[in-house]
Design a protein around this motif. Sequence first.
Motif, PDB file in Angstrom:
ATOM      1  N   LYS A 135       0.617 -16.611  60.315  1.00  0.00           N
ATOM      2  CA  LYS A 135       1.673 -17.366  59.654  1.00  0.00           C
ATOM      3  C   LYS A 135       1.130 -18.221  58.510  1.00  0.00           C
ATOM      4  O   LYS A 135      -0.026 -18.657  58.536  1.00  0.00           O
ATOM      5  CB  LYS A 135       2.357 -18.304  60.647  1.00  0.00           C
ATOM      6  CG  LYS A 135       3.141 -17.608  61.756  1.00  0.00           C
ATOM      7  CD  LYS A 135       4.480 -17.150  61.255  1.00  0.00           C
ATOM      8  CE  LYS A 135       5.329 -16.561  62.368  1.00  0.00           C
ATOM      9  NZ  LYS A 135       6.652 -16.131  61.889  1.00  0.00           N
ATOM     10  N   ASP A 148       7.656 -17.163  54.163  1.00  0.00           N
ATOM     11  CA  ASP A 148       7.833 -15.726  54.372  1.00  0.00           C
ATOM     12  C   ASP A 148       6.794 -14.890  53.636  1.00  0.00           C
ATOM     13  O   ASP A 148       6.913 -13.669  53.536  1.00  0.00           O
ATOM     14  CB  ASP A 148       9.241 -15.287  53.957  1.00  0.00           C
ATOM     15  CG  ASP A 148       9.553 -15.568  52.491  1.00  0.00           C
ATOM     16  OD1 ASP A 148       8.650 -16.053  51.775  1.00  0.00           O
ATOM     17  OD2 ASP A 148      10.694 -15.303  52.072  1.00  0.00           O
ATOM     18  N   GLU A 150       3.797 -12.701  53.228  1.00  0.00           N
ATOM     19  CA  GLU A 150       3.127 -11.803  54.164  1.00  0.00           C
ATOM     20  C   GLU A 150       1.670 -11.579  53.748  1.00  0.00           C
ATOM     21  O   GLU A 150       1.365 -11.401  52.575  1.00  0.00           O
ATOM     22  CB  GLU A 150       3.854 -10.459  54.217  1.00  0.00           C
ATOM     23  CG  GLU A 150       5.212 -10.515  54.912  1.00  0.00           C
ATOM     24  CD  GLU A 150       5.092 -10.602  56.424  1.00  0.00           C
ATOM     25  OE1 GLU A 150       4.023 -10.234  56.954  1.00  0.00           O
ATOM     26  OE2 GLU A 150       6.065 -11.024  57.055  1.00  0.00           O
ATOM     27  N   ARG A 153      -1.496  -6.116  56.050  1.00  0.00           N
ATOM     28  CA  ARG A 153      -2.004  -5.707  57.359  1.00  0.00           C
ATOM     29  C   ARG A 153      -3.478  -5.308  57.295  1.00  0.00           C
ATOM     30  O   ARG A 153      -4.245  -5.601  58.215  1.00  0.00           O
ATOM     31  CB  ARG A 153      -1.174  -4.546  57.901  1.00  0.00           C
ATOM     32  CG  ARG A 153      -1.625  -4.051  59.271  1.00  0.00           C
ATOM     33  CD  ARG A 153      -0.613  -3.132  59.898  1.00  0.00           C
ATOM     34  NE  ARG A 153       0.583  -3.862  60.296  1.00  0.00           N
ATOM     35  CZ  ARG A 153       1.609  -3.301  60.943  1.00  0.00           C
ATOM     36  NH1 ARG A 153       1.567  -2.010  61.243  1.00  0.00           N
ATOM     37  NH2 ARG A 153       2.645  -4.015  61.280  1.00  0.00           N
ATOM     38  N   LYS A 203      -3.461 -12.968  50.305  1.00  0.00           N
ATOM     39  CA  LYS A 203      -2.296 -12.190  49.881  1.00  0.00           C
ATOM     40  C   LYS A 203      -2.668 -11.028  48.970  1.00  0.00           C
ATOM     41  O   LYS A 203      -1.924 -10.059  48.862  1.00  0.00           O
ATOM     42  CB  LYS A 203      -1.300 -13.101  49.155  1.00  0.00           C
ATOM     43  CG  LYS A 203      -0.533 -14.043  50.045  1.00  0.00           C
ATOM     44  CD  LYS A 203       0.261 -15.050  49.222  1.00  0.00           C
ATOM     45  CE  LYS A 203       1.211 -14.393  48.252  1.00  0.00           C
ATOM     46  NZ  LYS A 203       1.941 -15.368  47.429  1.00  0.00           N
TER      47      LYS A 203
END
Length: 284
Positions: A135, A148, A150, A153, A203
């Motif tokens: 988070k 929000d 992200e 991954r 990011k």
Amino acid sequence: MYKVVMKPLRISLFGGGTDYPSWFELHSGIVLGGPINKSIYWEYSEDSKELDIIKKVSSFLGITVEDCLTLRNSKFLSKGLGASSASISSLIETVSNKVLSRNDLISKVTYFEQEYLKKNAGNQDQILVNSNKFKVLRFSKDNVFEDDEEIPRDTIHTLNAKMYIVESKKKRDGELKEINFEDNAESLGAIKEIAEEALVILKDKNFNESEFHRLLNLSWKYKKKILTDSDVKFFEEEISEIFKMGASSVKLLGAGGGGYYVTFFDRKPRPSSFNEVIKVEFLE
């Protein structure tokens, strides 16, 4: 018989300290972190050793707990992994006579720790131990919210492949001293700036590992200014040993006073004198 409610522990990589209301109500704050694959939970036991906290939670909720409950994995308490908030979250959900939404649970745990128990506690743990992924948390006078933004991954996979926790040999002796936010404004401001820089790196789809490690190591430069001199000397000796084990970066978790370090290794850690070196991963 109560249900078993497992709650993950957490690791915050950047921004710790800026999540305390005394700081972010004046300066705003940011924390980058997430839940990990180690958990804490309560289950039925005829020989409970945690009656005091059970009574306090029962009184707080206005209910009576009939059965004996015991906390499992209690070895993680007071180790900088958010175990206190995780254990209280688990206990409230275990004994509550109604279903709580995630936001209601976070609010109850935060109020219980900060107002009911009068603990010197920030606002990150209650959110992260009730989350299921990494988070970006932002704190201000008007709001505490989950950004929000992200993290790719692949970046989380890279971190997970190399992340360990190493247990310090220093044991906490009671409650930690409260941070003097006025005296430590420069250090906390720097910790916040480092977190913002780290967010840009995390990011980016072209994750710059060397810059990530540089910032994680740099954060110790400012965190140690908040701690007592005697603790800093001890931790610096341990950090030096962890680097000799082959670590690329090291960070002392929690508010100081002992506990775990989060570390990143490109290869299997070399043997050391530490009691516990544990492979961990962020939940996804």
